[in-house]
Design a protein around this motif. Sequence first.
Motif, PDB file in Angstrom:
ATOM      1  N   ASP A 158       0.831  -1.208   0.000  1.00 39.60           N
ATOM      2  CA  ASP A 158       0.000   0.000   0.000  1.00 39.60           C
ATOM      3  C   ASP A 158       0.867   1.261   0.000  1.00 39.60           C
ATOM      4  OD1 ASP A 158      -2.230  -1.524   0.053  1.00 39.60           O
ATOM      5  OD2 ASP A 158      -2.834  -1.020   2.112  1.00 39.60           O
ATOM      6  N   GLU A 159       0.261   2.376  -0.393  1.00 42.60           N
ATOM      7  CA  GLU A 159       0.948   3.675  -0.351  1.00 42.60           C
ATOM      8  C   GLU A 159       0.792   4.285   1.031  1.00 42.60           C
ATOM      9  OE1 GLU A 159       0.926   6.930  -3.607  1.00 42.60           O
ATOM     10  OE2 GLU A 159      -0.485   7.654  -2.092  1.00 42.60           O
ATOM     11  N   GLU A 182       7.739   6.899  -4.170  1.00 44.26           N
ATOM     12  CA  GLU A 182       6.949   7.273  -5.333  1.00 44.26           C
ATOM     13  C   GLU A 182       7.067   8.762  -5.635  1.00 44.26           C
ATOM     14  OE1 GLU A 182       3.077   5.808  -4.269  1.00 44.26           O
ATOM     15  OE2 GLU A 182       3.508   3.842  -5.126  1.00 44.26           O
ATOM     16  N   LYS A 192       5.817   3.131  -1.168  1.00 48.02           N
ATOM     17  CA  LYS A 192       5.065   1.883  -1.246  1.00 48.02           C
ATOM     18  C   LYS A 192       5.690   0.941  -0.222  1.00 48.02           C
ATOM     19  CE  LYS A 192       3.713   0.208  -5.175  1.00 48.02           C
ATOM     20  NZ  LYS A 192       3.696  -0.433  -6.520  1.00 48.02           N
TER      21      LYS A 192
END
Length: 353
Positions: A158-159, A182, A192
């Motif tokens: 997940d971010e 990112e 991430k």
Amino acid sequence: MKNILLKPANALLLVLLTLFTVMACRDNNDDITSQASKPEITLVSASVIENEDGTKTTVDPLEETHVGYANNMYVIVGKGFASLKHIYFNDYEASFNPNLVTDTHIFVTVDKDTPYDADASKKLKIETAFGTAEYDFIIAPPAPVFGSFDPVNAADGDEVTIYGNYFVDPVVMVGDQQAEIESYDLTRIKIKLPQGSQGKQMTITTLSGTVTWNTAVGTALFDDIFYGDFKFNSMELVVDPATAYQGNVYIKKKMSAWGNMESNWGWNEDAVKKYTGIKFAVRSDGAGQLVMIFNRKYWGDSSRAFKTTSTWKEVTYKWSDLDNPQALQYIAFQEFSGQETTYYFDNFTFTTD
């Protein structure tokens, strides 16, 4: 180990001037034609160092460096400096004292407002009546500041957004795994999460240092939202990232004198088996005092009271501090200052160390 002093000590000025005088005398014996030549920079060195015991000394012999800090004094060594007009760090002009300039040495302090962002030129440049000279020289930012990350209970892949300051060319580690960045700017990094992130802490490293946030991934009871069965009754949620301790949302509760804020009941054995304790952030309007009630224990126990102020503080309890419970069942806070006070809570998480 010696560290570069970020603010030069005025007490060492006499030592520096003595060193400079020796250099100046040496310059007087140089060929006069060097003073009318294009300038050349052979090395740059910090002028003052701070030792581990806190004492401050001049750098002797000079040690070449290509990294500098604002408010630090440096010695530029080379030739052709006698007609010096301008000095620039990252294209930002630094003032200099002509009395601290000879044909072969310049003492100069990097201005406090010198830019250090990733788009800077990363050059030291001097201009004289006979030309210019450049030298690769990075102005390092202050040490990184890790303010928080969100969401805490993100899954691998997940971010996650990290908040703080002075993020210049950062490297982010989650445990011993490097995270994919990112995007980033000075105050925010989006990463991430790598595989194996759950229960691991994040570390940010820049040219100026390393900092670790002490909340581990996947450990939140409350992080903008409540997780699982845990939830307080009769409280208010405030959405304000500027004043939150972690993320964007925090809890507000006005308590009467000796009043309380209670959670619902539950039974969570996994929390006790998997983690080492519980922690949270708290502040209040003015001076306050609270007792945390855990599994219905410690009501009215003045020995467990802790003080609060208008500044966020983190409070941690290991399971051994809470009589080694078999499960997490219930949490409450009892007002203990004896007067009506508004309290704020954030970042309820489990500990892993």
